[in-house]
Design a protein around this motif. Structure first.
Motif, PDB file in Angstrom:
ATOM      1  N   UNK A   1      -0.644  14.406   5.215  1.00 52.97           N
ATOM      2  CA  UNK A   1      -0.980  13.034   5.616  1.00 52.97           C
ATOM      3  C   UNK A   1      -1.471  13.019   7.068  1.00 52.97           C
ATOM      4  N   UNK A   2      -1.006  14.011   7.849  1.00 47.12           N
ATOM      5  CA  UNK A   2      -1.403  14.070   9.265  1.00 47.12           C
ATOM      6  C   UNK A   2      -2.857  14.484   9.456  1.00 47.12           C
ATOM      7  N   UNK A   3      -3.513  14.963   8.388  1.00 48.50           N
ATOM      8  CA  UNK A   3      -4.924  15.374   8.514  1.00 48.50           C
ATOM      9  C   UNK A   3      -5.861  14.279   7.998  1.00 48.50           C
ATOM     10  N   UNK A   4      -5.281  13.201   7.501  1.00 48.50           N
ATOM     11  CA  UNK A   4      -6.066  12.206   6.759  1.00 48.50           C
ATOM     12  C   UNK A   4      -6.780  11.212   7.684  1.00 48.50           C
ATOM     13  N   UNK A   5      -8.088  11.035   7.458  1.00 46.22           N
ATOM     14  CA  UNK A   5      -8.819  10.015   8.221  1.00 46.22           C
ATOM     15  C   UNK A   5      -9.270   8.878   7.320  1.00 46.22           C
ATOM     16  N   UNK A   6      -9.532   9.199   6.054  1.00 47.88           N
ATOM     17  CA  UNK A   6      -9.883   8.152   5.089  1.00 47.88           C
ATOM     18  C   UNK A   6      -9.192   8.475   3.769  1.00 47.88           C
ATOM     19  N   UNK A   7      -9.088   7.453   2.928  1.00 55.76           N
ATOM     20  CA  UNK A   7      -8.440   7.634   1.626  1.00 55.76           C
ATOM     21  C   UNK A   7      -9.195   6.780   0.617  1.00 55.76           C
ATOM     22  N   UNK A   8      -9.619   7.388  -0.495  1.00 56.37           N
ATOM     23  CA  UNK A   8     -10.421   6.644  -1.473  1.00 56.37           C
ATOM     24  C   UNK A   8      -9.555   5.730  -2.329  1.00 56.37           C
ATOM     25  N   UNK A   9      -8.430   6.257  -2.794  1.00 56.41           N
ATOM     26  CA  UNK A   9      -7.631   5.514  -3.771  1.00 56.41           C
ATOM     27  C   UNK A   9      -6.149   5.810  -3.548  1.00 56.41           C
ATOM     28  N   UNK A  10      -5.316   4.769  -3.675  1.00 53.96           N
ATOM     29  CA  UNK A  10      -3.858   4.972  -3.651  1.00 53.96           C
ATOM     30  C   UNK A  10      -3.272   4.287  -4.880  1.00 53.96           C
ATOM     31  N   UNK A  11      -2.497   5.042  -5.653  1.00 53.85           N
ATOM     32  CA  UNK A  11      -1.901   4.512  -6.887  1.00 53.85           C
ATOM     33  C   UNK A  11      -0.380   4.628  -6.772  1.00 53.85           C
ATOM     34  N   UNK A  12       0.317   3.511  -6.927  1.00 48.83           N
ATOM     35  CA  UNK A  12       1.775   3.547  -6.781  1.00 48.83           C
ATOM     36  C   UNK A  12       2.435   2.520  -7.696  1.00 48.83           C
ATOM     37  N   UNK A  13       3.712   2.712  -7.953  1.00 52.80           N
ATOM     38  CA  UNK A  13       4.506   1.763  -8.726  1.00 52.80           C
ATOM     39  C   UNK A  13       5.012   0.644  -7.825  1.00 52.80           C
ATOM     40  N   UNK A  14       5.834  -0.239  -8.385  1.00 53.23           N
ATOM     41  CA  UNK A  14       6.378  -1.362  -7.608  1.00 53.23           C
ATOM     42  C   UNK A  14       7.753  -1.727  -8.147  1.00 53.23           C
ATOM     43  N   UNK A  15       8.538  -2.383  -7.311  1.00 51.75           N
ATOM     44  CA  UNK A  15       9.817  -2.942  -7.781  1.00 51.75           C
ATOM     45  C   UNK A  15       9.633  -4.371  -8.246  1.00 51.75           C
ATOM     46  N   UNK A  16       8.727  -5.098  -7.560  1.00 56.29           N
ATOM     47  CA  UNK A  16       8.422  -6.480  -7.958  1.00 56.29           C
ATOM     48  C   UNK A  16       6.939  -6.730  -7.693  1.00 56.29           C
ATOM     49  N   UNK A  17       6.329  -7.547  -8.549  1.00 54.55           N
ATOM     50  CA  UNK A  17       4.943  -7.967  -8.295  1.00 54.55           C
ATOM     51  C   UNK A  17       4.752  -9.418  -8.741  1.00 54.55           C
ATOM     52  N   UNK A  18       4.081 -10.207  -7.899  1.00 57.82           N
ATOM     53  CA  UNK A  18       3.822 -11.619  -8.232  1.00 57.82           C
ATOM     54  C   UNK A  18       2.408 -11.745  -8.810  1.00 57.82           C
ATOM     55  N   UNK A  19       2.123 -12.905  -9.398  1.00 57.79           N
ATOM     56  CA  UNK A  19       0.790 -13.122  -9.978  1.00 57.79           C
ATOM     57  C   UNK A  19      -0.322 -13.053  -8.937  1.00 57.79           C
ATOM     58  N   UNK A  20       0.009 -13.392  -7.678  1.00 60.31           N
ATOM     59  CA  UNK A  20      -1.045 -13.304  -6.648  1.00 60.31           C
ATOM     60  C   UNK A  20      -0.995 -11.970  -5.888  1.00 60.31           C
ATOM     61  N   UNK A  21      -0.432 -10.957  -6.546  1.00 60.07           N
ATOM     62  CA  UNK A  21      -0.507  -9.564  -6.092  1.00 60.07           C
ATOM     63  C   UNK A  21       0.278  -9.241  -4.823  1.00 60.07           C
ATOM     64  N   UNK A  22       1.297 -10.035  -4.530  1.00 63.42           N
ATOM     65  CA  UNK A  22       2.236  -9.577  -3.500  1.00 63.42           C
ATOM     66  C   UNK A  22       3.255  -8.672  -4.180  1.00 63.42           C
ATOM     67  N   UNK A  23       3.701  -7.657  -3.429  1.00 60.31           N
ATOM     68  CA  UNK A  23       4.482  -6.583  -4.047  1.00 60.31           C
ATOM     69  C   UNK A  23       5.714  -6.278  -3.198  1.00 60.31           C
TER      70      UNK A  23
END
Ligand code: 5RP
Length: 223
Positions: free
Chosen positions: A70-92
């Motif tokens: 992660x210390x070499x990273x300058x850009x990131x194309x995509x991040x995929x992760x799970x959640x504990x809670x998610x609302x209809x307006x995409x707060x997580x």
């Protein structure tokens, strides 16, 4: 196949060749890592990955992915992760694992941040099913707590064995807090402006897309 695996496979639709992908933490994210590895092998893709935690790092290595620090990273194309809670307006809400800073860093810096979750994670409001995780500096946690106690109640999280306090991979303590009712934006701001607070598990207005599965039926929520 269980719902978590179905939705992890769906997220492969967003994977493109010659890209850098952030790997989330948790059982749903682990399915994504497994199927990403298969896709890369089958289609001979040129993909580098970065881990959001020690757990996802171990999974990446086990699946022989091309892992970069992660210390070499300058850009990131995509991040995929799970959640504990998610609302209809995409707060997580995230953070049952301990690595709030790395997870938020990857989520917010990625060109596209996708949540993969089953229906059980859907809530009307953040904090409905879980307390809010807050990562704080170890040396001054008592004073951070005194300030946060103005808005709610919480305590330091214990480790899995219950015999010591949980420590993030960045070396910080984690609080779990229940707050008095207030708008999410205000709560998010109050937590992040508390001295000693490093990060919170509230992912406010940063999710681009959520893939939700309910008994095999997939729903896509987008900004
Ligand atoms: C870790 C997280 C996880 O993504 C969240 O706990 C979901 O886990 P799972 O996919 O096992 O249900 O936020 O910090």
């Amino acid at each position: 196949m269980e719902d978590k695996e179905i939705i992890a496979i769906k997220a492969l639709d967003y994977v493109t060749d010659n890209s850098v992908i952030g790997l989330g933490t948790g059982s749903t994210a682990n399915f994504f890592i497994k199927h990403l590895a298969k896709k890369i092998k089958n289609e001979q893709l040129n993909i580098k990955v970065v881990a959001s935690s020690t757990v996802s790092e171990i999974e990446a290595i086990r699946n022989k992915l091309n892992l970069i620090g992660i210390d070499t990273l300058e850009t990131l194309d995509l991040y995929v992760d799970g959640a504990d809670e998610i609302t209809n307006n995409l707060n997580v809400l995230k953070g049952r694992g301990y690595d709030l800073v790395k997870e938020k860093m990857l989520a917010q810096s990625a060109d596209k941040f996708i949540i993969i979750a089953d229906q059980s994670k859907r809530v009307a409001g953040i904090g409905e099913n879980y307390p809010i995780p807050i990562e704080v500096l170890k040396s001054t946690w008592r004073l951070s707590k005194k300030i946060l106690d103005k808005y709610g109640k919480g305590s330091l999280r214990k480790n899995a064995a219950g015999d010591a306090y949980a420590i993030s991979s960045a070396g910080n303590y984690i609080f779990d807090y229940s707050f008095d009712a207030m708008p999410l934006r205000e709560l998010h701001e109050k937590i992040l402006t508390t001295p000693g607070v490093i990060e919170t598990g509230i992912f406010y207005e940063i999710t681009d897309c959520a893939l939700i599965v309910d008994n095999g039926q997939i729903e896509v929520l987008s900004k």
